[in-house]
Structures are given as C-alpha cells and as structure tokens.
Design an enzyme around this catalytic site. Sequence first.
Site, mmCIF file in Angstrom:
data_model
loop_
_atom_site.group_PDB
_atom_site.id
_atom_site.type_symbol
_atom_site.label_atom_id
_atom_site.label_comp_id
_atom_site.label_asym_id
_atom_site.label_seq_id
_atom_site.Cartn_x
_atom_site.Cartn_y
_atom_site.Cartn_z
ATOM 1 C CD GLU A 131 28.651 43.282 0.530
ATOM 2 O OE1 GLU A 131 27.801 43.869 0.968
ATOM 3 O OE2 GLU A 131 28.864 42.987 -0.566
ATOM 4 C CB SER A 133 9.194 -13.094 -13.718
ATOM 5 O OG SER A 133 8.568 -13.455 -15.041
#
Length: 734
Positions: free
Chosen positions: A148, A414
């Site tokens: 860069e 249940s």
Amino acid sequence: MAKRNDRRIEPTFDGPAKGKAARGLSVSEDDRVVPSRRAKPAPKKKAAAPRGRNRSAKRGGLIGGIGRLAYWAFVLMIWCGIAGAGIVVYYGAKMPAATTWSIPDRSPNIKIVSADGRLLANRGMTGGEAVGLHEMSPYIPQAVMAIEDRRFYSHFGIDPIGLARAMATNVMHGRFTQGGSTLTQQLAKNLFLKPDRTVERKVQEVLLALWLEQKHTKEQILEMYLNRVYFGSGAYGVEAASRRYFGKSARDVSLSEAALLAGLLKAPSRLSPARDPKAAEERAQLVLAAMRDEKMIGDKELTTAMSAPATRAAAYWTGSENYVADRIMEELPGLIGEVRSDIIVDTTVDLTLQELAEKSIRRLVDENGEKLSVTQGALVSIDNSGAVRAMVGGHDYANSQFDRASEARRQPGSAFKPFVYMAALEQGRTPDSVRNDAPIKIGKWTPENYNGKYFGKVTLATALAKSLNSVAAQLTMEVGPESVVEAAHRMGIESDLQANTSIALGTSEVTPLELTAAYVPFANGGYRPDIHFVKRITTTEGEVLYENTGGGNPRVVRSEIVGMMNSMMTGTVETGTARKAAFAWPSAGKTGTSQNSRDAWFIGYTANLTTGVWFGNDDGAPMKKVTGGALPALAWHEFMVAAHEGVPVAPLPGTWRSGDGTAVSSHPSVPAGEQPSEPAPRRQAESQRTESADYGRPQEETPTSSIRRIVPPGDVGVPAPRRTNSILDILTGG
C-alpha cells in the site's frame, strides 16, 4: 608640373566603371527614379551552402522549439500552481480551524470472555479490540506497507513519486487503476471524510494528511490505521479480521495470513476469503512478492508462505458462542447503559461445555436430519445459582442467527407436567396417591395416551414416569388450571399461559431457556435464582462497572415438595420415558413431545446442573416419530456425562415422609441423608444399554398428539381450591 586634365566626367548607368574610373562617381540601375525600359538581367544564382551548415540550422530550429515549449510549459505550471493554490485555499477555508481538529474516538469494543477468561466474541462497530503496533505480528505492518505505501517512512504524508506513478499508469490504461494515496491519506479519509470521489474531498484529505503527520509519529499513524481500516466481512481492524478469518488473535498471525490481510485492503468485500477464497489467495501472493522486492522477506520465507494452504472462512461468524454474545448485547443497556469505551464482559459460560453442547446438537442433527426430518436443536444448561453455563441456539450460527434457546416459543408437551404434579402435591397428594388411568372426556376434549394404551390404577409416581396424559388431565381438573399456571410462574416460567384444562399437556408456548430455568428449583432445593449470563463488566483499565453478587434467591417451593418431585422424576430417567438419559449420577427430569412430533424435549437435572434440550423444525413441520426420550435424551446424556467428569457425585436434594412416617430419599437407590460414593451398577448397565438404542419412540412415551383442535375455555371444570376428590369421583358424582 603635370598637365591638368580638364575633361568632364559624365555619370553612367551602364554598370560599374572599370579601371581608374571605378574610383569616381557611378550610379546603378537601382538608383533610377523611373526604371529603364531595358530588361533586367537575370539574377545570379547563389552558391549552394555547404551541407554541414544546413544541418546546424535545422538543429538550431529544433532547440529553439524545445526552448519555447519549455518556456510555455513553465508558464503553464505557474498558472496551474496558482490555480491549485486557489483551490486549496478555497476548500481549506470551508473546513473548521485546524486548532479544533482532533482524532475521533474509536468505536468502543465489547470483549466477551468465558468464565475462565477465554474469548467468546467481540461486539461493537469494529468487532475487535485495539492492538498496539508492538503487540501485533510484525508481518502485518510490513505486508501493508509493502503493498500500500512502500515509502511510508520517508514521505511527509503525501508521496509525490507514488502520485506521479499512479497518474502515469492511469493515463496509459485510459482509466482509473491506481490511487496513489498514502496510508496517512487513507487514515485521514477513514477518520474524517466521506468516501466521495470529489476534488473537495481530495483536497481536504491532503490537508488532513499533512496535519496528521505533524501531530503524530509514523508509528502512531500506522497503529491507528491498522486498528480502524475495513478488512471485509464486517471486520474493522486487524484484531477483528484475524479472529474473523483465522480464529486467532492478530498477535499470532503468520506471514501468509498477514499477506492475505494486507491484500484485502484494495477491495475488502470482493476479495474477502469468505466470499472468494481464490481471489484472496492470488492477491496475497502479490503481497508476498512485494515484500520480497522490498527486502522484508527472503526467497525461503516467500516459498514457505506461498505453499501455505489457502484460507477458508465461513460466510458468517460461526460458533454457538455467538448466540450467547448476542444475548449479552441485548442485556448490556439494562446493566450499564450506553457503552462509551472499550469494556470486558466476564460471562458465566464455560467454553468447554459450550463446545460440547454444540458438537452434540450438530452431530445428532447431521446424522438424523434426513432420516427423521429434523433440522434444528437447542440446549441450555444452568447451575444452581442461576448462572447459564452453556447455551446453543441452533444447529449452525453461520446459517441462522435466530436464537431458538431464548427466543423461540414452542409447545413443551409433557415437559410441562411437573408443574401440574407439583400443584397437586402442594394440595395434599403424594407420589403414592392412586389414580385410574383410563379414557376420560372433559367437555368436548378427550385426552388420550399414546396408542390408546392405559394402565388402570397407578400411583402418581408411575403416571409421571410413564407420562400418562389421562392422569395429568385428571390432576389439572382437581387442582384447577389457575393453580397450575401459578405454580409454573412461581418456578420461573415467564411467558403468558392459558389457564385451561389442556395446559396439563403443555399447550401454552414457552422458550427452552425459561422452561429449563423453571426446573432449577428442583435441583437446588426449592429456590428460584436470578438467571444470568453476566458475572462482571469492567473497563480495560479494570474499573468495575457491574458485578453480579448473587444471593437473595427466594424459596418458591417447600423442601418436602422438592423431595417428592425429585423422587417421581427420578423414575422418568430410571424406568420411564427418559431411560436413554441415564448416567452415573443421580438424575431426574421429564420428556415432552408436542402434537405430531413437532417438538421434542427433555429437561433434566442433577444436584450440579439443570439442562434442557429441544429438537424440531423452524417451520413447525412434524418430525418422524421423534420424542423427548429419543434425540433430546441422547443429547442430554452426552452433554451431562462430559460436564460431570471428575466432579464428586452428589444426591438430589430433598426428602419426604411416606404415609407410615418413613423418610424417603428423592433418589430411591440412596438412603435418606446419605451420599452415593459409587454409581449404581444397574444405572451404569442401563446407560450403556440404551446409548445404542434406536432413535425412535420408547414404548412408554406418551406424546400430546391426542390434543384436539377444540380446546375448552379456561373455566371448564375448575373446582374449588384444594379439593381432594379424584376426577372419577367428580364424574360419578361421588
């Protein structure tokens, strides 16, 4: 004396005089006012110039042209400079005064760690904590500078050489291919400016870059850049990106991994390895070559890095611990308000248990999904203090971030029956109370047992162990649906419950988290704890912002009732519908299966942990005969065996006295007041036998598939409180 010559000399126009006369007066044809009529003589040809002199003349003209071009170019440059200065002054004047400029605060990071300090997740805008330049892998800044901004340490914020090179490249290609911005300029853009491609933004970027270079060192600028720049896939900063793509800290990143990170900066979203691994790898190799060209690495390091396997990253953050992190983020505002700086959240979650739970849920869904038509599962485990030790909200967080453990409301079937039996015990029944398990009809509702199988006269302990629907319905009629709802809310259920008779079979929807939490009082002796995920919140400097000190848990059920319930639900694991869950610890619990096997549950506990498991489908599609005693019990068994490894065995709390006054332990194989030192051989054999059993429905499992579409209103058959008559007495008028 010579004789004087008085001869007159007349002017002539016939050409120059010859001899002595040449020295006299003469006039040429050109001196005539009126030209003569005689024809002019043809002009004489000039002699040809020498060849060398001609070349010199041409060369002189070329040099003159170049000189004139240079002159006007210089003039043009002056005017361009004046125009550029004017633009800078104009746009610079629109900016705030430089004395008011300051670096904006980095978005706060929320670091969420497990009970033993291991990282669960980072949350916040950045998704990762700030890492010092001296702390991160040295390969990261080297790779970024190589690709860069190779002259980062030599320029003053703007790189004229790089800018000229970029402009030349763009002109040659006829399009924009290179930017020419330095890291300082990129940081200025990220900190202060919008990503507009305008002259104004570029001028402001340059001015801000110069200011940054004046106010901060190169190391500070590079550190700020690396901790704020976007790396794709929602990751801002090197720490977040390292965690996202490699599952490790930026401190531990290798050379090849650093090259991949640096390569992402050109196009973070497009080059993300989560989106295009091949493109990310190709770009990383360009970075490695640039590092070699800059003498940052040698040929040997280059070869080794290029031969490293390609990175494969999930398309989204993965790992079930992210369900926990999402839940904590929802709770944070209520605990500390707005987060203004980096904080550390210490959770109650045991990462080892979390990973065990995730593996169990994933394995069972992967192995049985197609065969049994099941696609999702959830697991919650809570200790006696209310601390959540593990929570898995689904099969795969990367594919679905919806948390089924704390957000999905499903019918418990249940698994809701313990609150029915608890309400009955609180009104005078005991585990030895007898009811007739036979077909009954309540208004238009006819609760049925599985396969229409009935057992006649049975104790409440047997009825709960075998999950008999008819007995649960009878008890609800006896104590009243309101009493059942009150008992459930008192134990920890927070969802709205419909006070009708069908609540006996779990028709009101609840979340796995709240249902599991409501079983905790059975495990800790009757106290309802504050269910919590967060133990402590501190700043990075160590200031405590919040701390859960515990204590003050109210008693919600009497110790004797706890003993009775634990005695009955132990039967569910030892001889009832949850035999596949049994292991070397005294344990109890209840299975649950909703209509047409849309939901399958097992909520069970030891004296150490309470764990709830759910399996089903998000769209409510039925599974293929999956019951609570099948997949949920198996997942519970796997998790609890691992969770209790190396932990001393302890009995379930509570005792109760039978009708003859004998003290009965909540665990029948353990005398009241004694602690088992070794697991019962029968329980070990049962566990080993049922581990490899078929995943289908156990014979005794009775799902709530008999629930009809017509549900009686809440006041149907509500008796007066504390009535002790059985349902048969009511129906026969006795």
